[in-house]
Design a protein around this motif. Structure first.
Motif, PDB file in Angstrom:
ATOM      1  N   ASN A 124       0.873  -1.103  -0.093  1.00 26.99           N
ATOM      2  CA  ASN A 124       0.040   0.115  -0.025  1.00 26.99           C
ATOM      3  C   ASN A 124       0.856   1.242  -0.033  1.00 26.99           C
ATOM      4  O   ASN A 124       1.569   1.396   0.970  1.00 26.99           O
ATOM      5  CB  ASN A 124      -0.826  -0.001   1.245  1.00 26.99           C
ATOM      6  CG  ASN A 124      -1.747  -1.274   1.374  1.00 26.99           C
ATOM      7  OD1 ASN A 124      -2.466  -1.448   0.319  1.00 26.99           O
ATOM      8  ND2 ASN A 124      -1.897  -1.848   2.378  1.00 26.99           N
ATOM      9  N   LEU A 155      -2.880   4.381  -2.508  1.00 29.61           N
ATOM     10  CA  LEU A 155      -3.840   5.105  -1.677  1.00 29.61           C
ATOM     11  C   LEU A 155      -3.420   6.628  -2.111  1.00 29.61           C
ATOM     12  O   LEU A 155      -2.284   7.244  -1.713  1.00 29.61           O
ATOM     13  CB  LEU A 155      -3.745   4.841  -0.454  1.00 29.61           C
ATOM     14  CG  LEU A 155      -3.503   3.134  -0.105  1.00 29.61           C
ATOM     15  CD1 LEU A 155      -3.104   3.113   1.430  1.00 29.61           C
ATOM     16  CD2 LEU A 155      -5.072   2.679  -0.302  1.00 29.61           C
ATOM     17  N   ALA A 166      -1.171   7.996   7.423  1.00 32.86           N
ATOM     18  CA  ALA A 166      -1.497   6.527   7.045  1.00 32.86           C
ATOM     19  C   ALA A 166      -0.261   5.650   7.280  1.00 32.86           C
ATOM     20  O   ALA A 166      -0.357   4.632   7.778  1.00 32.86           O
ATOM     21  CB  ALA A 166      -1.679   6.691   5.513  1.00 32.86           C
ATOM     22  N   GLN A 169       0.111   5.073  11.016  1.00 33.98           N
ATOM     23  CA  GLN A 169      -0.788   4.196  11.613  1.00 33.98           C
ATOM     24  C   GLN A 169      -0.796   2.615  10.915  1.00 33.98           C
ATOM     25  O   GLN A 169      -1.508   2.100  11.365  1.00 33.98           O
ATOM     26  CB  GLN A 169      -2.187   4.785  11.378  1.00 33.98           C
ATOM     27  CG  GLN A 169      -2.440   5.968  12.069  1.00 33.98           C
ATOM     28  CD  GLN A 169      -3.805   6.683  11.791  1.00 33.98           C
ATOM     29  OE1 GLN A 169      -4.260   6.525  10.856  1.00 33.98           O
ATOM     30  NE2 GLN A 169      -3.941   7.669  12.784  1.00 33.98           N
ATOM     31  N   ARG A 171      -1.547   1.889   7.881  1.00 32.21           N
ATOM     32  CA  ARG A 171      -2.786   1.908   6.794  1.00 32.21           C
ATOM     33  C   ARG A 171      -1.860   1.675   5.497  1.00 32.21           C
ATOM     34  O   ARG A 171      -2.518   1.273   4.564  1.00 32.21           O
ATOM     35  CB  ARG A 171      -3.718   3.061   6.896  1.00 32.21           C
ATOM     36  CG  ARG A 171      -4.550   3.019   8.163  1.00 32.21           C
ATOM     37  CD  ARG A 171      -5.696   3.862   8.322  1.00 32.21           C
ATOM     38  NE  ARG A 171      -5.138   5.051   8.384  1.00 32.21           N
ATOM     39  CZ  ARG A 171      -5.323   6.262   7.589  1.00 32.21           C
ATOM     40  NH1 ARG A 171      -5.914   6.104   6.666  1.00 32.21           N
ATOM     41  NH2 ARG A 171      -4.876   7.265   8.029  1.00 32.21           N
ATOM     42  N   ALA A 172      -0.723   2.472   5.439  1.00 36.92           N
ATOM     43  CA  ALA A 172      -0.176   2.396   4.352  1.00 36.92           C
ATOM     44  C   ALA A 172       1.390   1.864   4.494  1.00 36.92           C
ATOM     45  O   ALA A 172       1.897   2.269   5.837  1.00 36.92           O
ATOM     46  CB  ALA A 172       0.068   3.732   3.637  1.00 36.92           C
TER      47      ALA A 172
END
Length: 250
Positions: A124, A155, A166, A169, A171-172
């Motif tokens: 990601n 993303l 991101a 955290q 998320r990426a």
């Protein structure tokens, strides 16, 4: 700010240099303690003074900058805009720096990313919507597919700061970020991030943008910029913001 009219060739508002900026790209333009700041803000403030105009910022999302310029809501774009062929077909540019980019990951690099290479396949990758980073990541995805690797999940976020969050955290897995931006991020958030691999595309130009064919405003910016180069202000601002000397175009 009022819309420009055909009777006002000197700009959106006489005596002012109305510029659009997406103030979410540290260290170029960002908000700190409620105030607009950054290299680009210092540069346009000094340049406006050199050409006897009052700088008038108009903050907005990055994706809205070119439409706002084309609809004459702005005189120029001052937002660390990367020069590329697509944008050059829409606006005219006055380059003022050249920079590269880095792949930024979480500290410890848990995904083992080695840089802008096939180690990004299947990961990601966070980028700024509409920015050059998005086009770079999508080009890299095509390389992954051509190598029969898993696709990159690109993303998109409104701002580089959102991409960094991101990554922090989880998320990426990585973010594409300008080298000066990465330096600022590592300084602001010590211990959270690191760079993977070498700097890439280190000769990418960033520029002020003016409307296609607006030779008068383009000439004004070029005149003001050369004045700042001559009196040393240009180099002083590069040093103030801890940019490497290699960013200088002049």
């Amino acid at each position: 700010m009022p819309f420009a009219s055909e009777a006002a060739p000197t700009g959106v508002e006489a005596g002012k240099l109305t510029y659009g900026t997406a103030a979410t790209f540290m260290p170029f333009e960002f908000v700190k303690d409620g105030k607009l700041t950054g290299f680009d803000i210092d540069l346009i403030t000094a340049l406006s003074k050199a050409i006897d105009l009052q700088p008038a910022p108009m903050p907005m999302e990055f994706k809205g900058l070119i439409p706002a310029l084309q609809s004459k809501r702005l005189d120029i774009i001052n937002s660390a805009m990367y020069v590329n062929p697509t944008r050059a077909s829409q606006v005219d540019f006055v380059p003022y720096l050249k920079i590269g980019s880095r792949v930024v990951v979480r500290k410890g690099n848990p995904e083992g990313i080695t840089g802008r290479d096939l180690s990004l396949c299947g990961k990601n990758v966070a980028v700024t919507l509409g920015g050059i980073e998005e086009s770079q990541a999508r080009a890299d995805n095509q390389k992954c597919l051509a190598a029969k690797k898993t696709a990159i999940n690109v993303l998109t976020f409104p701002a580089a700061t959102d991409s960094a969050v991101a990554v922090a955290q989880g998320r990426a897995d990585a973010e594409f970020l300008s080298t000066p931006g990465a330096v600022a991020l590592f300084s602001e958030k010590p211990g959270l991030f690191e760079a993977a691999g070498a700097e890439f595309e280190a000769d990418t130009h960033i520029a002020f943008a003016v409307r296609k064919g607006d030779s008068e405003t383009k000439a004004q910016l070029e005149k003001g910029l050369q004045s700042l180069v001559k009196d040393g202000t240009y180099r002083q601002l590069i040093e103030k913001w801890n940019f490497p000397a290699s960013v200088a175009l002049f």
